[in-house]
Each structure stands twice: as structure tokens, then as C-alpha cells.
Design a protein around this motif. Structure first.
Motif, PDB file in Angstrom:
ATOM      1  N   UNK A  23       0.800  -1.227   0.000  1.00  0.00           N
ATOM      2  CA  UNK A  23       0.000   0.000   0.000  1.00  0.00           C
ATOM      3  C   UNK A  23       0.833   1.277   0.000  1.00  0.00           C
ATOM      4  N   UNK A  24       2.034   1.242   0.593  1.00  0.00           N
ATOM      5  CA  UNK A  24       2.775   2.483   0.804  1.00  0.00           C
ATOM      6  C   UNK A  24       4.171   2.419   0.193  1.00  0.00           C
ATOM      7  N   UNK A  25       4.725   3.613  -0.057  1.00  0.00           N
ATOM      8  CA  UNK A  25       6.079   3.709  -0.585  1.00  0.00           C
ATOM      9  C   UNK A  25       7.124   3.558   0.505  1.00  0.00           C
ATOM     10  N   UNK A  26       6.741   3.709   1.748  1.00  0.00           N
ATOM     11  CA  UNK A  26       7.652   3.525   2.862  1.00  0.00           C
ATOM     12  C   UNK A  26       6.902   3.649   4.170  1.00  0.00           C
ATOM     13  N   UNK A  27       7.431   3.034   5.235  1.00  0.00           N
ATOM     14  CA  UNK A  27       6.804   3.166   6.553  1.00  0.00           C
ATOM     15  C   UNK A  27       7.839   2.922   7.640  1.00  0.00           C
ATOM     16  N   UNK A  28       7.527   3.421   8.832  1.00  0.00           N
ATOM     17  CA  UNK A  28       8.387   3.219   9.998  1.00  0.00           C
ATOM     18  C   UNK A  28       7.510   2.987  11.222  1.00  0.00           C
ATOM     19  N   UNK A  32       2.891   3.360  20.757  1.00  0.00           N
ATOM     20  CA  UNK A  32       3.822   3.809  19.729  1.00  0.00           C
ATOM     21  C   UNK A  32       3.121   4.506  18.585  1.00  0.00           C
ATOM     22  N   UNK A  33       3.878   4.669  17.493  1.00  0.00           N
ATOM     23  CA  UNK A  33       3.411   5.418  16.324  1.00  0.00           C
ATOM     24  C   UNK A  33       3.798   4.650  15.065  1.00  0.00           C
ATOM     25  N   UNK A  34       2.921   4.673  14.089  1.00  0.00           N
ATOM     26  CA  UNK A  34       3.223   4.164  12.750  1.00  0.00           C
ATOM     27  C   UNK A  34       3.149   5.330  11.776  1.00  0.00           C
ATOM     28  N   UNK A  35       4.220   5.518  10.988  1.00  0.00           N
ATOM     29  CA  UNK A  35       4.256   6.569   9.972  1.00  0.00           C
ATOM     30  C   UNK A  35       4.303   5.919   8.595  1.00  0.00           C
ATOM     31  N   UNK A  36       3.388   6.345   7.709  1.00  0.00           N
ATOM     32  CA  UNK A  36       3.300   5.800   6.363  1.00  0.00           C
ATOM     33  C   UNK A  36       3.542   6.922   5.352  1.00  0.00           C
ATOM     34  N   UNK A  37       4.382   6.631   4.342  1.00  0.00           N
ATOM     35  CA  UNK A  37       4.736   7.628   3.329  1.00  0.00           C
ATOM     36  C   UNK A  37       4.179   7.215   1.971  1.00  0.00           C
ATOM     37  N   UNK A  38       3.582   8.188   1.296  1.00  0.00           N
ATOM     38  CA  UNK A  38       3.044   7.962  -0.047  1.00  0.00           C
ATOM     39  C   UNK A  38       3.528   9.093  -0.952  1.00  0.00           C
ATOM     40  N   UNK A  39       4.288   8.747  -1.991  1.00  0.00           N
ATOM     41  CA  UNK A  39       4.812   9.765  -2.895  1.00  0.00           C
ATOM     42  C   UNK A  39       3.695  10.374  -3.723  1.00  0.00           C
ATOM     43  N   UNK A  40       3.807  11.678  -3.983  1.00  0.00           N
ATOM     44  CA  UNK A  40       2.765  12.389  -4.724  1.00  0.00           C
ATOM     45  C   UNK A  40       2.880  12.186  -6.234  1.00  0.00           C
TER      46      UNK A  40
END
Length: 702
Positions: A279-284, A379-387
Motif C-alpha cells: 500500500x505504501x512507498x515507505x513506513x516506519x 507507539x506510532x506508525x508513519x506511512x509515506x506515499x509519494x505524490x
């Protein structure tokens, strides 16, 4: 079990109750990632003197889940471990390193736990979409190994075992980087065991067919020395050991009932990670104490750290350098993570990801708080999606990218890939002049034209193919062999000094003389070589010119020899040459004028670039810089226009008058200059006028 949290509930931070709406979503999969990381951390902290590379309890859980998910894959991993250990023993590895290699073999296929059945047991060939989905298994395996805090050596072995031994076959790997020996062993062991078993899509192969298969691909896909060691181990009792171990089960794997429980706990983690990778381009994943526990491969690539293996560490703004969408720095406590932690609810922010000082990528970052079933913040989940684009590249795209970097006839690197790798290795040299030296070997087949004239072009092609095959086999895995054009080849040798590279060239020369050809059994060929090494304060063009000059000296002095040339020797020889004409005489200026709509101008520009294989060097508002023609390594112009590269600079200016339908009256100022060395002004002027006429056919002019 993964359900046991490593965070002290007494000190956990409960969800605030001040807002009228509260987010109370529970992601069991991501919570399990945090718990898995904390359990491993506790083990390494409490067992500082332990020699275990991974907590045995966690290893059992993962392998139990794999055993329950697919017993065939589990048994395959066990036998791969036996083969890998046998090869390592033949190579006199230390016991501790052999143990780590066994763990890497046992875990190399754990990503398949999250693969759907319709793919895992598909009887036919994979489509491009299937390859894309299967590639996530490798990424999920990386995520799990990172979460377990395994030693970098094990993680690197598992990751690199998927790559080709030869850097030529792996377009994403820079020249000068070598795979670890553990990865090369695991790759060969995995291939042998897989081919020996019956699969749903093919029958099993016998021992001799498998070894022939591996030997055929030695030097490209597999390390020749490892393949040779495998054959020696199999002949010395390894084959009998494999057959006797085929029916045995592992003693430390729990019962199928317990395996079912493990699959339920760990399977949740794999399913969650598999979905995120798609689903995502990157996550942490970040825990409640702001420790970054997991950064997936896509996230590493986004932030310009594609080749690194991440280790858990405290969160800092420098770890994920971003600005707001207008390229303005975030203030203290204004980062998306800080805002989300304070509000304890999901949020989405448009940001610019800083990849280096000049390049940014627009993206959306989504931050989610992670709460457990008691409402405690974990904790936290960060998801990155390129535009602007999708970073996940399909298998089909990767194949096309690889083909674009290869010479169509010989299969080795082409000129474009050579130039890319030369630029990369020069950048590394500039960053570390002492530790990143390199040499260039330039070679040319002697009297190649007579081969085509006397034996035909089919034999000529066979000569080129066989010579390229020899270079590929004889070159080391961190070197690059490329066909520059015609009968000219180049070998790029990282970390080799001049005389070492000369020795390498001599070995090539002697082996080339031994080549035999099916189309012409009586034909014998020789080659001439020129060698140069990068020297202090030297530019790339200077190195290439010296290698080209050294090759010329070899041919002038009788061919079939190797010549080395240092920078001071080239300076002495060039001192006798008449200086070139001033650059001002090699400038062509003209103007194109007419009614040019912006959309029309852009469309015509794209057509010109596509039709003439031009290269866009620079684009700003109202200005375009193009390169037409390919530059030779030595910098000299050739006779063919395609070997006479020029730089085309076009600047657009608006006239006050308007044309029909509101089109602006525009002028294009055209400036053409040569790239490389041109001795005769009339040659350049002829090339420039021809280029200008080509431009006129693409743009409306008065």
C-alpha cells in the motif's frame, strides 16, 4: 509469545480523555512488531555474554509458524542450511560464522508466511503482477529480521542472496560493491536444493542436470568458486548426507497445534507487513519512548539510504529529514510525529522529503497512534506515499531497466550504463581519494574489419559475443565489463592500482588469444590494451583520454600488447601537439521566430528529443539545454554525426505582439557548441548547421 508486551504497563501512557472524539483503533499486527523488537532487545540486554545470534524462543516461534504455514518451504530451508554449512566447512569457515549462516538459511524464506495460497501454490508461470506481489515476500522478511534485531551479518546474507553475483546483472548495484561470501553461498545452496525438489510448476531435476545448470550460470548469477566448492562437497559425501536427511523432521519444532497458535500470533504480523508493503512507498514503526524500531526498505530509499541496513535508534529530525510542502523547516514540536503524539489521533500532512541538498520529493505522511486493548499508548506508525510517482517498481519495469543497461548483442553493459557507473565511481573517488582509486582498461580487437570481410558478419558477431563472455567470466564481481561500440570494450576496475590493472589486462589478452569459434574453427584473434589509473586532482575525462592514448600506442607498436600510461607521460607526448583553435570559433548562433503556443512548443520539444535520441541536460523556465550525439570515451569527434556530440542551448523570449488565437509571438535563441575535441572548424560548422536545420523542421518559424 508475541502477545507478551515488553513495555511496563504500570508506566504506560493511557489515552487522554479530553477530546470529544477519541481514536481507539488497535492494530494487533503493528503492536506485535513493537513487542517482537522489545523482546529481542531484552534478550540481548540480559544475555550480553550469550553466543546466540537470535533468541531461541523467537527462532522457534518463527520456524513453527513457517512449518505450519507450508511444511515444504520449512523442509526446503532446513536442507538449504545443510548445504550452506557443507560449503562453508569446505571453505574453512569459523564455527560461529557457520552457525550464523545456518540461521540465515533457516530464515531466508520466512517472507512466504504472508504470501497468499493462490501465489504460493500457483502451477503456471508467474505474470508480471505475480512477480510484483512475490517481491514483497523478500521485503517482509527484511522487516521481520530487522524487528528481531538480528546481527547485520545475518540480515545482509539473507538480503544479498537474492542478488546476482555479477554486478552487471544487477543494474541497481554500483560498481565496486561486492556481495558477502555468506550471501553467495546461500544463493548457490538455495538454487541447488530448489531444483532438486519437485515443484507444483515443474519436475525435480537430477544431480548432474543441476550442477550443469549452476556451472552454466557461474560468473553471472552465481559465484564460480562457490559452485565449484558445492560440487566438491557433494562428491565427498554431501549428496549422501542430503538424501539421509530428506525424511527427518526437526526436533525443536513444536507440535502442529502449537504451530497453529504460533501462526495465529506471528501470522498477524506478516499479514500486516505484507499489506503495508503493497500500500505504501515507505513506513516506519516508533515505540512510546520515541525509539525507531523498524524502517522498511522503501522508507530507506525515500530518504536516500538505499544501500544501508537500519538499526533501531532514537528518533531525531535528522533521521527523517522533511520540510513542509513549501520547503519551510518545521519548528520545534511541529513535526508530524510531535503533533500526532500530543493529539493522540491520526493525522495526514503533505511534506517535502529531502533526499540531498538539491533534491526533494513531494509526499504525504500519515501518522497513526498505536494503542493496546486497554487503551494504553504503545507507539506510532508513519506511512509515506509519494505524490508524483509510485516507487514500487514492477518486475516488468525492472527487466526493461536491465535491458536498457545492456548491449543487445553481447549482453554486457552498454555505453550508457558504463557512463553512469563511471560517474558513480568518480563521485566516490572525490569523496575518498585514498580509499576509492580505480583504473580503466580499454581494449580493441585487432584487425576486426578483416574478420568481417573474410568470414562474414555472423562470425564477426560470434567473436564479439565470445569475447564479451570471456570478459564477464574473467572479471571480478565488483568490476564492470562494457561494450562501448563496434569492437571496442572497456573494463572498469575499482580499487586496482595501475600495475595491478595492467596484470588484469595481460590475463585478458592471453585468454582472448585462446578463444575458438564454431563459425570459423581456424580463426584466431588478438587484442590491444590501454590502461590508466585515476591520479590526484585528475578529472574523469583525463583518465579516459590516457587509456585511449595507451591503446593507440599499443596498436601503433604492433598490436597484441598492453600499454600503461601515467599522467606525466601523457603530458610529455601532448606537448608536441599544436594547440587547438580558440573555443570562440566553435560557437554557432541562430534564431527561430514565429507564433509559438506554450503547449505546442513543449510538444515539439518532446518530439525532437524522442526522434533524435537527444538528452535533456537542463530545463528552467524559458531555457532548455540538450545534448545531441554520444561522446566517445577519449573525447574525440568521430566521422559519423552520432559521434559528433553538440550542446544545444535554446532560450525563449516573448514579443509584445500577439499572433492569431491569442498566441504569443516568441523567439528561440539557439546556441550550439561542441562537446569533446574538434580540430577542424569546418567540421563543427557543418555539424552545427545540420543540427540547426533539424531544429527548424520541428518548430514553426518565419
Amino acid at each position: 509469545m508475541l502477545a507478551e508486551t515488553a513495555v511496563n504497563r504500570a508506566t504506560a501512557d493511557p489515552m487522554p480523555q479530553t477530546s470529544s472524539w477519541q481514536f481507539n483503533g488497535v492494530s494487533r499486527g503493528l503492536l506485535s512488531v513493537i513487542e517482537l523488537s522489545h523482546r529481542s532487545e531484552n534478550f540481548y540486554r540480559e544475555q550480553a555474554d550469550s553466543t546466540e545470534a537470535i533468541p531461541l524462543a523467537i527462532l522457534r516461534e518463527i520456524l513453527s509458524a513457517l512449518h505450519f504455514r507450508d511444511e515444504n518451504t520449512f523442509n526446503h530451508s532446513r536442507r538449504v542450511g545443510l548445504i550452506a554449512m557443507g560449503i562453508a566447512q569446505q571453505l574453512c569457515w569459523e564455527k560461529e560464522n557457520i552457525k550464523q549462516l545456518e540461521i540465515a538459511a533457516l530464515l531466508h524464506d520466512i517472507g512466504k508466511i504472508g504470501i497468499p495460497d493462490h501465489l504460493l501454490y500457483k502451477p503456471g508461470r508467474f505474470s508480471a503482477e505475480d512477480f510484483g506481489l512475490m517481491s514483497h515476500a523478500v521485503e517482509v522478511a527484511e522487516d521481520i529480521l530487522q524487528s528481531c534485531r538480528l546481527p547485520l551479518s545475518i540480515r545482509r546474507t539473507v538480503l544479498e542472496a537474492r542478488r546476482y553475483y555479477s554486478g552487471l546483472e544487477d543494474y541497481s548495484r554500483p560498481v565496486g560493491t561486492e556481495l558477502s561470501q555468506g550471501a553467495r553461498i546461500l544463493a548457490v545452496a538455495d538454487a541447488y536444493e530448489s531444483l532438486s525438489r519437485e515443484q507444483v510448476f515443474r519436475d525435480a531435476k537430477d544431480h548432474h542436470d543441476i550442477t550443469d545448470f549452476l556451472k552454466e550460470r557461474a560468473g553471472t548469477q552465481y559465484d564460480p568458486r562457490v559452485v565449484e566448492t558445492l560440487c566438491r562437497w557433494l562428491d565427498n559425501g554431501g549428496l549422501s548426507l542430503l538424501r539421509s536427511a530428506a525424511g527427518k523432521d526437526s526436533s525443536f519444532i513444536q507440535s502442529s497445534q502449537n504451530g497453529s497458535l504460533m501462526m495465529g500470533a506471528i501470522g498477524t504480523v506478516f499479514a500486516e507487513l505484507y499489506a503495508l508493503e503493497q500500500a505504501y512507498d515507505g513506513f516506519s514503526i516508533i515505540d512510546a519512548d520515541r525509539n525507531v524500531l523498524l524502517v522498511n526498505r522503501g522508507c530507506q530509499e525515500l530518504f536516500g539510504r538505499a544501500g544501508e541496513l537500519f538499526e533501531p535508534q532514537p528518533w531525531t529530525p535528522d533521521l527523517f529529514p522533511i520540510t513542509n510542502f513549501n520547503h519551510q523547516a518545521f519548528g520545534e514540536d511541529e513535526y508530524p510525529l510531535d503533533v500526532m503524539v500530543s493529539k493522540r489521533r491520526p493525522m495526514s500532512v503533505n511534506v517535502q522529503i529531502r533526499q540531498d541538498d538539491r533534491h526533494f520529493e513531494a509526499a504525504e505522511v500519515q501518522c497513526f497512534p498505536l494503542f493496546d486493548v486497554d487503551g494504553l499508548f504503545r507507539g506510532v506508525a508513519e506511512f509515506y506515499k509519494c505524490k508524483d510517482r509510485t516507487r514500487h517498481q514492477s518486475h516488468q519495469f525492472k527487466e526493461l531497466a536491465l535491458q536498457a543497461s545492456r548491449d543487445a548483442l553481447t549482453g554486457i553493459a552498454n555505453r550508457g550504463e558504463l557512463e553512469n557507473q563511471l560517474a558513480n565511481i568518480m563521485d566516490r573517488y572525490l569523496a575518498d581519494p585514498q580509499g576509492s582509486i580505480f583504473s580503466v582498461i580499454y581494449l580493441d580487437i585487432d584487425h576486426f574489419k578483416s574478420i568481417n570481410d573474410n568470414y562474414g558478419h555472423a562470425v564477426g558477431d560470434e567473436v564479439l559475443v565470445e569475447l564479451a563472455k570471456l570478459l564477464r567470466q574473467e572479471a571480478y564481481s565488483n568490476e564492470l565489463a562494457a561494450r562501448y561500440g563496434g569492437e571496442e570494450f572497456v573494463v572498469l576496475c575499482p580499487e586496482l592500482e595501475l600495475m595491478q590493472a595492467a596484470g588484469r589486462a595481460e590475463r585478458f589478452r592471453l585468454e582472448i588469444a585462446k578463444l575458438r569459434f564454431k563459425g570459423a574453427p581456424d580463426l584466431r584473434i588478438t587484442s590491444s590494451f590501454g590502461v590508466a589509473q585515476i591520479e590526484s586532482q585528475e578529472k574523469l575525462d583525463s583518465v579516459l583520454k590516457r587509456a585511449d592514448k595507451a591503446l593507440y600506442e599499443s596498436k601503433k607498436n604492433g598490436r597484441n600488447r598492453t600499454t600503461v600510461l601515467r599522467r606525466e607521460e601523457l603530458s610529455q607526448s601532448l606537448s608536441k601537439v599544436t594547440p587547438a583553435v580558440e573555443n570562440e570559433d566553435f560557437v554557432f548562433k541562430a534564431e527561430l521566430a514565429g507564433v509559438l503556443y506554450d503547449e505546442f512548443l513543449i510538444m515539439k520539444m518532446k518530439s525532437f528529443v524522442h526522434d533524435n535520441n537527444a538528452k535533456v541536460r537542463h530545463v528552467t523556465k524559458g531555457e532548455v539545454l540538450l545534448q545531441l550525439g554520444k561522446k566517445k570515451l577519449g573525447g574525440r569527434w568521430g566521422k559519423d554525426p552520432s559521434r559528433q556530440p553538440v550542446l544545444i542551448e535554446m532560450k525563449s523570449t516573448n514579443d509584445e505582439r500577439s499572433g492569431p488565437a491569442g498566441g504569443r509571438k516568441q523567439k528561440l535563441q539557439v546556441k550550439i557548441t561542441p562537446i569533446g575535441t574538434v580540430k577542424k572548424r569546418e567540421v563543427f560548422q557543418g555539424r552545427a548547421r545540420h543540427t540547426y536545420r533539424m531544429l527548424r523542421t520541428y518548430f514553426v518559424s518565419e
